[in-house]
Design a protein around this motif. Structure first.
Motif, short mmCIF file in Angstrom:
data_model
loop_
_atom_site.label_atom_id
_atom_site.label_comp_id
_atom_site.label_asym_id
_atom_site.label_seq_id
_atom_site.Cartn_x
_atom_site.Cartn_y
_atom_site.Cartn_z
N PRO A 192 1.05 -1.40 0.16
CA PRO A 192 0.36 -0.19 -0.18
C PRO A 192 0.72 0.96 0.19
O PRO A 192 -0.03 2.08 -0.25
CB PRO A 192 -1.00 -0.11 1.24
CG PRO A 192 -0.84 -1.09 1.04
CD PRO A 192 0.73 -1.96 1.23
N THR A 219 -2.42 -5.34 1.97
CA THR A 219 -3.65 -4.29 1.84
C THR A 219 -4.68 -4.65 3.25
O THR A 219 -5.10 -4.56 4.35
CB THR A 219 -4.27 -3.89 0.46
OG1 THR A 219 -3.10 -3.24 0.18
CG2 THR A 219 -5.54 -3.11 0.62
N VAL A 240 -8.67 -2.78 -2.54
CA VAL A 240 -7.36 -2.94 -3.26
C VAL A 240 -7.49 -2.53 -4.70
O VAL A 240 -6.65 -1.71 -5.76
CB VAL A 240 -7.35 -4.79 -3.56
CG1 VAL A 240 -6.72 -5.45 -5.04
CG2 VAL A 240 -7.16 -5.94 -2.01
N LEU A 243 -6.81 1.56 -4.51
CA LEU A 243 -4.89 1.75 -4.58
C LEU A 243 -4.69 1.11 -5.86
O LEU A 243 -3.63 1.60 -6.41
CB LEU A 243 -4.28 0.43 -4.10
CG LEU A 243 -4.21 0.74 -2.32
CD1 LEU A 243 -3.83 -1.11 -1.54
CD2 LEU A 243 -4.31 2.43 -1.96
#
Length: 321
Positions: A192, A219, A240, A243
């Motif tokens: 992350p 994550t 997810v 990101l």
């Protein structure tokens, strides 16, 4: 049964020759993930346009002793020759969280996945790391190669890796050994921290490759090898996806190529989301490439974007899936 298998093989062979383009004319580059040079031929057979991830740690895991610079070079040379001018993306050793390094250690780590692994391990084992970098650079004189560093979490790791590479370049120049001076250097986005700081990394990395295997693990705080929590490991989790979207946006803003090379990239449903989130290069195992190409040729980018927008707005991975 045999006829069915033969007809399937024919359709895959035919599909391999077709362009990987969406219904609205957007090219999606499909690359292969490999663990040994011999797999390059299978990638090409299945329609891959090159190698997006060569996992070099298998040179270590398949032998009881560490490979020499010459053994590294022979493996990369073989892969370059089989690639026949197509790009070969070599990831430097992703060691540390495996039995190989833990068994060799005097004090095995209690939680190696959060320990001295990947680029951290390489930067603390410089002779081993430099031997690999020398071999990669020597092979780069024979065909197009890209280098990427794994599990980068801060800019100092990326800078140190690039600094060492320049050091090795100078050594090779002094020795009169040929290499590609303009070799591209990129990084894996697997944590992350790297995804959130993608805009910062984009100023220094030649390209990004999103590794969903570890990105999901870190994550969601789920050990992907632990059966007790396997049901919680899900790349479709909105966190997810957010990101990945962040990485894609930063890459576009700074004109940095971005791909996804995690196992999830080979899942057609997840590939839809990746295309919708702005990715135009996917790298997966050779066997995953024909189904991926079939999918790409049946959808439009607009469709994928609509699906991704809906998915990212949902409040759980269950709702997304």
């Amino acid at each position: 049964y045999l006829e069915t298998r033969e007809s399937l093989a024919v359709s895959i062979n035919e599909l391999a020759k077709l362009p990987s383009v969406t219904t609205d004319g957007t090219a999606i580059t499909l690359l292969g993930n490999i663990e040994s040079p011999e797999e390059v031929a299978q990638v090409r057979l299945c329609g891959g346009e090159g190698v997006g991830l060569y996992r070099t740690e298998f040179l270590y895991l398949m032998s009881e002793k560490a490979p020499t610079e010459e053994e590294h070079f022979e493996a990369y040379k073989h892969a370059v020759e089989l690639s026949k001018g197509r790009v070969l993306t070599i990831r430097t050793m992703d060691l540390g969280a495996d039995k190989y390094t833990q068994e060799q250690s005097e004090n095995p780590e209690r939680n190696p996945f959060l320990g001295l692994r990947s680029i951290r391990y390489c930067l603390q084992n410089l002779p081993m790391f430099k031997a690999q970098l020398r071999a990669i650079l020597r092979a780069s004189a024979l065909g197009p190669i890209k280098i990427m560093f794994p599990l980068v979490t801060n800019t100092s790791e990326l800078r140190q890796g690039k600094y060492l590479l320049n050091d090795v370049m100078e050594d090779l120049e002094d020795e009169g050994i040929a290499f590609d001076r303009k070799i591209e250097v990129g990084m894996m986005v697997e944590v992350p921290a790297a995804a959130l700081m993608a805009a910062t990394f984009a100023r220094e990395a030649g390209f990004f490759s999103i590794g969903t295997n570890d990105l999901v693990q870190y994550t969601l705080a789920v050990d992907r090898t632990n059966e007790r929590v396997a049901n919680l490991y899900n790349p479709f989790h909105p966190a997810v996806l957010q990101l990945i979207r962040n990485v894609g946006r930063a890459a576009r803003r700074y004109n940095v190529p971005v791909s996804c090379c995690g196992e999830s990239a080979g899942d057609p449903e997840f590939a839809l989301l990746l295309i919708g989130l702005g990715l135009r290069t996917l790298s997966a195992t050779a066997s995953s490439l024909p189904p991926l190409k079939r999918l790409v040729r049946k959808v439009s980018v607009q469709q994928c974007e609509r699906i991704a927008q809906k998915a990212i707005a949902l409040d759980s991975d269950v709702a997304v899936a």
